[in-house]
Design an enzyme around this catalytic site. Structure first.
Site, PDB file in Angstrom:
ATOM      1  N   HIS A  69      16.547  29.855  65.003  1.00  0.00           N
ATOM      2  CA  HIS A  69      17.555  28.810  65.148  1.00  0.00           C
ATOM      3  C   HIS A  69      18.938  29.457  65.299  1.00  0.00           C
ATOM      4  CE1 HIS A  69      14.705  26.446  62.242  1.00  0.00           C
ATOM      5  NE2 HIS A  69      14.187  26.573  63.452  1.00  0.00           N
ATOM      6  N   TYR A 132      22.163  31.672  52.228  1.00  0.00           N
ATOM      7  CA  TYR A 132      23.158  31.876  53.280  1.00  0.00           C
ATOM      8  C   TYR A 132      24.384  31.005  53.065  1.00  0.00           C
ATOM      9  CZ  TYR A 132      19.954  28.328  55.332  1.00  0.00           C
ATOM     10  OH  TYR A 132      19.115  27.259  55.543  1.00  0.00           O
TER      11      TYR A 132
END
Length: 471
Positions: A69, A132
C-alpha cells in the site's frame, strides 16, 4: 536484535527511503529504546515530517503478510516486538517507479517511508507488533489517493521468506493490481497565488511545461478573506508562492485602503503561515523595499524594519509572521516591472505622445524585472537554498526614477533632457493622499549571489523590455 548501537541513518536504493539503526538498552528485565526522538533523529537525517497519528498492527502468527500500500503521507515504521521482512516499492510517478527495496526490521531497526512509496511486510515471528507514525490523519477521502500493488507482482519479483501460497493474506491484498495497472502517485503540487499579477504571470510562463503547478487568481482564492483560505484543500501542495498582495501604496493611507491592506498583507498572510506550518508546506512570500525608511545607502536582509507608511507597515508585519514558518523564503524586492501597467510602460507612452514629464529624482534603487524575480524564486526552491530572507532585484548601478525615465526617452528617440527631475516632496505637494516613500531602495544582493543566482543588469533588461514594447 542489536543492543546499544549508535543511532545512524542509511539511504536505500529508493530516494527518500531511509533505514535507521536504533540504540536499544537491555538487561535481564528486558530492553528500552527511544522509538522516535525528534531532535536526535533530525540530526541523523530524518526529515522533520510532523507525525500526527500513531498506528499499531498486531500480528498473531508468523507468515502474516500485509500490503503493498502507498499512502499520500510520510511514515516512520518500527517494530515494537518480533521481527518482519519488509518490502518497499516506489509507486511515485517518475524514473524510479517500480524500484524495490527489502530488508528485515526488528526492535533495533526502523525505516522512514516517504509519501508514495508502497509498504508491505511479512512477520517472521509470532506475536509481532508493527508500529508506524504518519503525518496526516486517515480519512475516506485520503484513502482514495492510495496506490496498491499485488504482493505477487512478477515485475517487482519480491522474494518473500514464506511463500505467499503458505502465508496469511487478506482477500483484498490478493486482488491488488499488477505494476502495469497501477496508477502512479503524483507529486505534490506548487500553488501560485496572485497568478494574474506581474510576478504571477512571469512564474506561469516559467513553469508552463510543468504538470505539478496550480494557479489561483484572486477570484479563485482571495487571501484577504480568511474563510476563502480555510475552505481550500491544502493537502495536495508542497509549496505556496504568495505573489498576491495589496500594493496600492497611496490608497493604503485612506481609511478603506488601510483596512484592505491589512486584510491582504497581514491577516491573509497570517492565515497562509498557519496553513503552511500545519501542512509542512514551503511558503514563499514576496516582500518589499517599503519595509525600510530608506535612510541607509544599502539595505541588507537583517536590517530592522522601519516602514514609513501603511503599506510598508503591513508588508513588515507580514514578513514577521512568515518568518515563523519552519520552511519559508521571504523574497524582498523593489520596483517590479512585468506585464500590465507599470512605470516603464507609462514612460514609453508619454515619450511616444510627445509629453515631457517631471519625474522624481531623489528616490534611488534598482528595477526588478518580473521574469528575473520568478527565476530567483525558482532557483531558491530548486537548489534547496537555506530557508530565510533574500533580497532580489536586477543587478547594476542604482539609479533614480528620473534617470530611468531619461533612458526610456532616449530609447524612444526622444531627448533624455525632456524628462525633468523633481523632488519627492515637490512632486506630491498638494496631492490629497500620498504615502511616504523610502528615498533609497537599493537592496544588498550578496546573499542571493552566494546562493548561486544573480539577475542580469537592469540596463540590459530595460533595453530588451522597451524594445519589445515598441516592436
Amino acid at each position: 536484535m542489536r543492543m546499544s548501537q549508535a543511532l545512524t541513518a542509511s539511504e536505500t536504493t529508493i530516494p527518500g527511503l531511509t533505514v535507521f539503526e536504533l540504540p536499544v538498552h537491555g538487561d535481564s528485565r528486558g530492553w528500552f529504546k527511544e522509538n522516535w526522538q525528534r531532535e536526535k533523529m533530525i540530526a541523523a537525517g530524518l526529515p522533520d515530517f510532523g507525525p500526527v497519528q500513531n498506528n499499531i498492527s498486531f500480528n498473531a502468527t508468523a507468515g502474516t503478510t500485509r500490503g503493498i500500500h502507498a499512502e499520500p503521507w510520510d511514515k516512520f515504521i518500527s517494530v515494537a516486538t518480533g521481527r518482519i521482512f519488509g518490502a518497499w516499492v516506489d509507486l511515485r510517478r517518475g524514473p524510479n517507479f517500480g524500484r524495490v527495496f527489502t530488508t528485515e526490521l526488528d526492535a533495533s531497526r526502523a525505516i522512514f517511508v516517504p509519501r508514495g512509496v508502497g509498504n508491505a511486510f511479512q512477520t517472521l515471528e509470532d506475536h509481532t507488533a508493527y508500529t508506524y507514525l504518519v503525518n496526516d490523519h486517515w480519512s475516506a477521502d485520503a484513502q482514495k489517493q492510495y496506490a496498491f500493488l499485488n504482493l505477487a507482482d512478477e515485475t517487482t519479483n519480491i522474494s518473500w521468506p514464506i511463500p505467499l501460497t503458505r502465508a496469511e493474506l487478506s482477500e483484498k491484498d490478493r486482488e491488488h493490481p499488477r505494476l502495469a495497472d497501477v496508477a502512479p502517485i503524483e507529486a505534490k503540487k506548487m500553488l501560485i497565488l496572485g497568478a494574474g499579477g506581474q510576478l504571477g504571470e512571469a512564474l506561469t510562463n516559467a513553469l508552463a511545461d510543468s504538470s505539478t503547478v496550480e494557479l489561483a487568481t484572486r477570484a479563485q482564492l482571495d487571501i484577504s478573506r480568511i474563510e476563502s483560505i480555510d475552505a481550500f484543500d491544502w493537502s495536495k501542495f508542497s509549496t505556496i508562492i504568495n505573489a498576491a498582495a495589496y500594493t496600492a501604496v497611496d490608497a493604503a493611507e485612506t481609511r478603506e485602503g488601510r483596512a484592505d491592506a491589512w486584510a491582504a498583507n497581514v491577516s491573509g498572510v497570517a492565515a497562509l503561515a498557519r496553513v503552511a506550518t500545519e501542512h509542512r508546506i514551503t511558503l514563499v512570500h514576496v516582500s518589499s523595499d517599503y519595509v525600510f525608511d530608506g535612510s541607509r545607502e544599502v539595505h541588507e536582509e537583517c536590517e530592522p524594519f522601519t516602514p514609513l507608511g501603511v503599506y510598508g507597515q503591513t508588508k513588515a508585519a507580514g514578513d514577521a509572521v512568515v518568518a515563523t514558518v519552519p520552511k519559508h523564503y521571504i523574497v524582498r524586492t523593489s520596483w517590479v516591472v512585468g506585464v500590465g501597467a507599470n512605470f516603464i510602460r507609462t514612460m514609453v507612452q508619454l515619450a511616444e505622445k510627445g509629453i515631457s514629464p517631471s519625474v522624481v529624482n531623489d528616490q534611488v534603487g534598482r528595477l526588478t524585472f518580473a521574469e528575473d524575480l520568478a527565476a530567483a524564486i525558482l532557483h531558491l526552491l530548486q537548489s534547496n537554498a537555506s530557508f530565510g530572507t533574500y533580497n532580489v532585484t536586477n543587478s547594476g548601478e542604482p539609479q533614480s526614477w528620473a534617470d530611468i525615465a531619461s533612458k526610456v526617452f532616449e530609447m524612444c528617440g526622444r531627448n533624455p533632457g525632456d524628462v525633468s527631475g523633481i523632488s519627492t516632496l515637490d512632486y506630491f505637494a498638494g496631492k490629497p493622499t500620498s504615502a511616504p516613500r523610502p528615498l533609497n531602495s537599493t537592496l544588498d544582493l550578496s546573499k542571493i549571489a552566494s546562493s548561486g543566482f544573480m539577475a542580469p543588469d537592469m540596463a540590459l533588461r530595460l533595453n530588451e523590455y522597451v524594445s519589445a514594447l515598441r516592436s
